[in-house]
Design an enzyme around this catalytic site. Structure first.
Site, PDB file in Angstrom:
ATOM      1  N   LYS A 232      40.999  46.696  49.845  1.00  0.00           N
ATOM      2  CA  LYS A 232      41.484  47.443  51.020  1.00  0.00           C
ATOM      3  C   LYS A 232      42.143  48.726  50.507  1.00  0.00           C
ATOM      4  CE  LYS A 232      43.146  45.457  54.764  1.00  0.00           C
ATOM      5  NZ  LYS A 232      42.185  45.388  55.870  1.00  0.00           N
TER       6      LYS A 232
HETATM    7  N1  PPE Z   1      36.693  43.960  57.263  1.00  0.00           N
HETATM    8  C1  PPE Z   1      37.477  45.053  57.226  1.00  0.00           C
HETATM    9  C2  PPE Z   1      36.858  46.353  56.906  1.00  0.00           C
HETATM   10  C3  PPE Z   1      38.836  44.938  57.506  1.00  0.00           C
HETATM   11  O1  PPE Z   1      39.619  46.019  57.459  1.00  0.00           O
HETATM   12  C4  PPE Z   1      39.374  43.684  57.857  1.00  0.00           C
HETATM   13  C5  PPE Z   1      40.832  43.558  58.184  1.00  0.00           C
HETATM   14  C6  PPE Z   1      38.520  42.568  57.871  1.00  0.00           C
HETATM   15  C7  PPE Z   1      37.184  42.750  57.566  1.00  0.00           C
HETATM   16  C8  PPE Z   1      39.025  41.178  58.159  1.00  0.00           C
HETATM   17  O2  PPE Z   1      39.863  40.741  57.110  1.00  0.00           O
HETATM   18  P1  PPE Z   1      41.030  39.701  57.353  1.00  0.00           P
HETATM   19  O3  PPE Z   1      42.101  40.398  58.114  1.00  0.00           O
HETATM   20  O4  PPE Z   1      41.459  39.316  55.985  1.00  0.00           O
HETATM   21  O5  PPE Z   1      40.462  38.581  58.107  1.00  0.00           O
HETATM   22  N2  PPE Z   1      41.370  44.637  58.912  1.00  0.00           N
HETATM   23  C9  PPE Z   1      42.811  44.801  58.987  1.00  0.00           C
HETATM   24  C10 PPE Z   1      43.193  46.223  59.357  1.00  0.00           C
HETATM   25  C11 PPE Z   1      42.768  46.689  60.707  1.00  0.00           C
HETATM   26  C12 PPE Z   1      43.399  48.011  61.072  1.00  0.00           C
HETATM   27  O6  PPE Z   1      44.133  48.610  60.255  1.00  0.00           O
HETATM   28  O7  PPE Z   1      43.174  48.430  62.211  1.00  0.00           O
HETATM   29  C13 PPE Z   1      43.455  43.775  59.896  1.00  0.00           C
HETATM   30  O8  PPE Z   1      42.764  43.078  60.625  1.00  0.00           O
HETATM   31  O9  PPE Z   1      44.683  43.665  59.865  1.00  0.00           O
END
Ligand code: PPE
Length: 306
Positions: free
Chosen positions: A159
């Site tokens: 990230k």
């Molecule tokens: N793909 C991406 C590109 C991504 O940013 C996230 C989280 C996910 C998949 C899912 O990951 P997880 O949260 O570990 O299940 N995106 C974060 C940021 C979103 C935002 O800044 O707006 C979030 O969900 O917090």
């Protein structure tokens, strides 16, 4: 919905919200040389608990490692405690938690070794990312005209703040077109992920999701894998084409912020009956109980703030 709080954690301790500022010449701001996490704390019967805190902090450190930071001056344990301190000090129950490690000082020759890492952790009160209505009705998405990063161009397991310019291009375009979310294809043309969520489809009782090779290893994706398997579904990781989404019975996306949300329509094609599908709602319900500490077998996912 404000982002104010009383305290932000900075490099070892809490500072008043107003003091968590950066200088204009911080390299992180100019080049996106920073890594972050999106984490949530939920109110549970035993008080606020941060969902899968250790996994998020481990991924934060992994992101920093992928970006090239070698010797972070903190341990995973210290940073887990710092997250709990920050939630506790601000007195929030349901909140979003945002740590960010950034290149501070120096750094003007495009080399992470030329500066030093700093960290801040902010929290803000947050109930629902996409709204109550989205839970029941699902949201509308389109296939973005922007391609997701190739894993050799920008590291998709990390990230990295700068990576998110790609998400911003896609989401801005989709929302200007009247959709709520953008689905991004990988450089080969298969479904990758959304701008901030992983994606699943349901067809003939089976659940399918793209492999993690080109996408972020979502922690919600991992939780949903466990929940769906425990509910008796077969979950397959395989390449997914755009038209497989059009003819799916259900499509849903998941992430920390979005939680688990059905897609009602993609590229003006109704998915299933055009609402949040049955399997989506079944998984969504278990997920909502799990994050609030109401499912005994998933209670270890809840890190009580104390
Ligand atoms: N793909 C991406 C590109 C991504 O940013 C996230 C989280 C996910 C998949 C899912 O990951 P997880 O949260 O570990 O299940 N995106 C974060 C940021 C979103 C935002 O800044 O707006 C979030 O969900 O917090």
């Amino acid at each position: 919905m404000g982002m104010e709080s009383k305290f932000i954690w900075k490099n070892g301790g809490l500072v008043p919200f107003e003091e968590a500022t950066l200088h204009f010449l911080t390299p992180a701001l100019h080049y996106g040389v920073a890594v972050f996490e999106g984490i949530r704390s939920y109110n549970t019967p035993k008080g606020p608990a941060i969902f899968r805190l250790r996994e998020h902090v481990e991924r934060l450190f992994a992101s920093a490692y992928v970006l090239g930071f070698r010797d972070l001056p903190w341990t995973v344990d210290e940073i887990c405690e710092a997250h709990k301190d920050t939630v506790r000090a601000n007195g929030f129950n349901d909140c979003y938690v945002r740590p960010l490690i950034y290149l501070d000082g120096g750094g003007w020759n495009l080399n992470v070794d030329s500066g030093k890492p700093s960290i801040m952790i902010a929290v803000w009160e947050w109930a629902n990312y996409l709204g109550e209505e989205a839970l029941a009705k699902g949201i509308r998405a389109n296939i973005s005209s922007f391609t997701r990063h190739h894993p050799n161009v920008s590291m998709t397991k990390a990230k990295i703040s700068g990576n998110y310019a790609n998400s911003i291009l896609a989401k801005t375009e989709s929302q200007r077109l009247g959709f709520e979310e953008a689905i991004m294809l990988d450089p080969q043309g298969y479904i990758a992920e959304c701008t901030g969520e992983n994606l699943f489809l349901v067809r003939k009782g089976k659940i399918i999701t793209p492999s993690t090779a080109p996408v972020l290893e979502g922690i919600t994706r991992n939780s949903i894998f466990t929940i769906a398997t425990d509910l008796g579904y077969e979950v397959l990781e395989q390449p997914v084409s755009r038209d497989q989404l059009y003819i799916a019975d259900e499509v849903f996306v998941c992430g920390t912020a979005a939680e688990c949300i059905g897609l009602s329509e993609i590229d003006f094609r109704k998915i299933g009956d055009g609402t949040s599908g049955k399997v989506t709602r079944e998984i969504q319900n278990v997920y909502h109980d799990a994050i609030r500490g109401k499912v005994a077998k998933y209670e270890s996912w809840c890190e009580y703030v104390g």
